[in-house]
Scaffold this motif. Structure first.
Motif, short mmCIF file in Angstrom:
data_model
loop_
_atom_site.label_atom_id
_atom_site.label_comp_id
_atom_site.label_asym_id
_atom_site.label_seq_id
_atom_site.Cartn_x
_atom_site.Cartn_y
_atom_site.Cartn_z
N ALA A 112 4.64 5.68 -5.22
CA ALA A 112 4.83 5.65 -6.67
C ALA A 112 3.90 6.66 -7.34
CB ALA A 112 4.59 4.25 -7.22
N ALA A 113 2.65 6.69 -6.88
CA ALA A 113 1.69 7.65 -7.43
C ALA A 113 2.10 9.08 -7.06
CB ALA A 113 0.29 7.35 -6.90
N GLU A 114 2.65 9.26 -5.85
CA GLU A 114 3.12 10.58 -5.44
C GLU A 114 4.27 11.04 -6.35
OE1 GLU A 114 5.04 12.82 -1.50
OE2 GLU A 114 4.22 10.79 -1.31
N MET A 115 5.15 10.12 -6.70
CA MET A 115 6.25 10.47 -7.61
C MET A 115 5.71 10.84 -8.99
SD MET A 115 9.58 10.65 -8.17
CE MET A 115 9.25 12.03 -9.25
N HIS A 116 4.70 10.11 -9.44
CA HIS A 116 4.12 10.36 -10.76
C HIS A 116 3.57 11.78 -10.86
CE1 HIS A 116 1.35 9.96 -14.17
NE2 HIS A 116 2.03 8.89 -14.53
N ALA A 117 2.95 12.24 -9.80
CA ALA A 117 2.26 13.53 -9.84
C ALA A 117 3.01 14.66 -9.16
CB ALA A 117 0.88 13.40 -9.20
N GLY A 118 4.04 14.34 -8.37
CA GLY A 118 4.66 15.34 -7.51
C GLY A 118 6.10 15.66 -7.86
N PHE A 119 6.78 16.29 -6.90
CA PHE A 119 8.19 16.66 -7.00
C PHE A 119 8.44 17.56 -8.21
CE2 PHE A 119 7.96 12.75 -4.59
CZ PHE A 119 8.78 13.02 -3.50
N GLN A 120 7.46 18.43 -8.49
CA GLN A 120 7.54 19.25 -9.69
C GLN A 120 8.71 20.25 -9.65
OE1 GLN A 120 5.89 18.84 -12.41
NE2 GLN A 120 4.48 17.26 -11.68
N ARG A 177 12.38 2.56 4.56
CA ARG A 177 13.49 1.73 5.00
C ARG A 177 13.31 1.28 6.44
NH1 ARG A 177 16.24 -1.04 2.88
NH2 ARG A 177 18.14 -0.65 4.06
N GLU A 178 12.86 2.17 7.32
CA GLU A 178 12.69 1.81 8.73
C GLU A 178 11.58 0.78 8.92
OE1 GLU A 178 12.12 5.32 11.02
OE2 GLU A 178 14.14 6.11 10.60
N ARG A 179 10.49 0.92 8.17
CA ARG A 179 9.35 0.03 8.35
C ARG A 179 9.48 -1.28 7.58
NH1 ARG A 179 3.87 2.92 7.04
NH2 ARG A 179 3.10 0.94 7.86
N PHE A 180 10.05 -1.21 6.37
CA PHE A 180 9.96 -2.37 5.48
C PHE A 180 11.28 -2.73 4.79
CE2 PHE A 180 5.81 -0.06 5.19
CZ PHE A 180 5.04 -1.00 5.87
N GLY A 181 12.38 -2.10 5.15
CA GLY A 181 13.60 -2.26 4.37
C GLY A 181 14.58 -3.29 4.87
N ALA A 182 14.17 -4.15 5.77
CA ALA A 182 15.12 -5.09 6.38
C ALA A 182 15.68 -6.11 5.39
CB ALA A 182 14.45 -5.83 7.54
N GLY A 183 14.98 -6.39 4.32
CA GLY A 183 15.38 -7.47 3.42
C GLY A 183 16.32 -7.08 2.30
N GLY A 184 16.85 -5.85 2.30
CA GLY A 184 17.73 -5.43 1.23
C GLY A 184 17.95 -3.93 1.27
N ALA A 235 0.83 -1.20 0.00
CA ALA A 235 0.00 0.00 0.00
C ALA A 235 0.87 1.25 0.00
CB ALA A 235 -0.92 -0.01 1.21
N MET A 236 1.93 1.25 0.81
CA MET A 236 2.81 2.40 0.84
C MET A 236 3.57 2.54 -0.47
SD MET A 236 5.91 3.42 3.47
CE MET A 236 6.76 4.99 3.24
N ALA A 237 4.02 1.42 -1.02
CA ALA A 237 4.77 1.46 -2.28
C ALA A 237 3.93 2.05 -3.40
CB ALA A 237 5.25 0.06 -2.65
N ARG A 238 2.68 1.63 -3.48
CA ARG A 238 1.80 2.17 -4.51
C ARG A 238 1.53 3.66 -4.28
NH1 ARG A 238 -1.93 -3.25 -4.82
NH2 ARG A 238 -1.16 -4.00 -6.84
N GLU A 267 12.27 11.87 3.61
CA GLU A 267 11.26 11.36 4.54
C GLU A 267 10.70 10.02 4.03
OE1 GLU A 267 7.40 13.20 6.85
OE2 GLU A 267 7.61 13.66 4.73
N ILE A 268 10.43 9.94 2.75
CA ILE A 268 9.93 8.69 2.16
C ILE A 268 10.95 7.58 2.33
CG2 ILE A 268 9.49 7.56 -0.07
CD1 ILE A 268 8.07 10.18 -0.91
N VAL A 269 12.21 7.87 2.03
CA VAL A 269 13.25 6.85 2.17
C VAL A 269 13.35 6.38 3.61
CG1 VAL A 269 15.74 6.42 2.01
CG2 VAL A 269 14.59 7.70 0.20
#
Length: 226
Positions: A97-105, A143-150, A91-94, A137-139
């Motif tokens: 990804a959508a935030e990147m698609h529309a943001g960071f202008q 990474r803190e919540r879900f990044g343990a595997g790589g 859910a967070m990844a999606r 902040e995203i990174v």
């Protein structure tokens, strides 16, 4: 074998995304590269999709455009897990990804993707700084919540990393300072063999896209082509 239609590797951030994902997941494909800013660019792209933009994936009788749609189709059609398996992580990844698609202008506008040069660090404005802070902040959260595997956002490489890869290149080539955790993530993406393959090909291109050439002197020029 599917065919991926892309634009210049030196500049085309949207093309990089599905190309990187398909290469990383070992999906074989043919490639059609249509240079930007040429007299026949629009007509050549329209031969493959009525949207008139790259990237485009042609998979038998199926045509898919837009980066996220292409990556999701790859997951569906080729049985690869392009999103994290955990439902919360997915859910967070999606979402990001959508935030990147529309943001960071601001960052995208001030720092066009250009793999052929490195620019000196400088103040690129408050709006760019906000975009960089949001990315960090995203990174940090992923990474803190879900990044343990790589080393990637959700441990293993996913479509979210493909979506943020062009932003990673901007932070690198424009010498934008980030915190230690974010820099470690940048290094993980930039050291991917498939990214290095893309960049090596990009540096051999001869085309110039004026819109993606910023009006400042680079401190390094990597381009191999004359």
């Amino acid at each position: 074998m599917p065919t991926l239609v892309i634009a210049n590797k030196l500049y085309s951030s949207w093309s990089l995304r599905p190309w990187l994902l398909m290469k990383q997941f070992g999906i074989a494909f043919d490639e059609i590269l249509i240079p930007l800013d040429q007299p026949d660019t629009k007509a050549r792209v329209l031969e493959h999709s009525p949207a008139g933009k790259v990237p485009i994936l042609i998979d038998g009788d199926i045509t898919v455009w837009e980066s996220i749609a292409i990556m999701e189709h790859v997951g569906d059609a080729y049985g690869v897990q392009v999103w994290p398996a955990d439902i919360e992580a997915r859910a967070m990844a999606r979402s990001i990804a959508a935030e990147m698609h529309a943001g960071f202008q601001a960052l995208r506008s001030a720092c066009p993707m250009n793999l052929g040069k490195r620019f000196a660090a400088k103040d690129r404005g408050e709006a760019v700084s906000r975009d960089v802070a949001r990315f960090s902040e995203i990174v940090s959260q992923a990474r803190e919540r879900f990044g343990a595997g790589g080393p990637f956002l959700f441990g293993a490489f996913s479509a979210a990393d493909a979506m943020y890869a062009p932003l990673v290149t901007r932070l690198d080539t424009y010498s934008i300072a980030v915190d230690e955790a974010t820099q470690a993530y940048l290094d993980a993406v930039l050291s991917l063999p498939v990214f290095r393959e893309w960049r090596s090909a990009a540096l051999k291109e001869s085309w110039i896209v004026d819109a993606d050439e910023v009006d400042e002197d680079p401190i390094e020029v990597y381009r191999q082509a004359a």
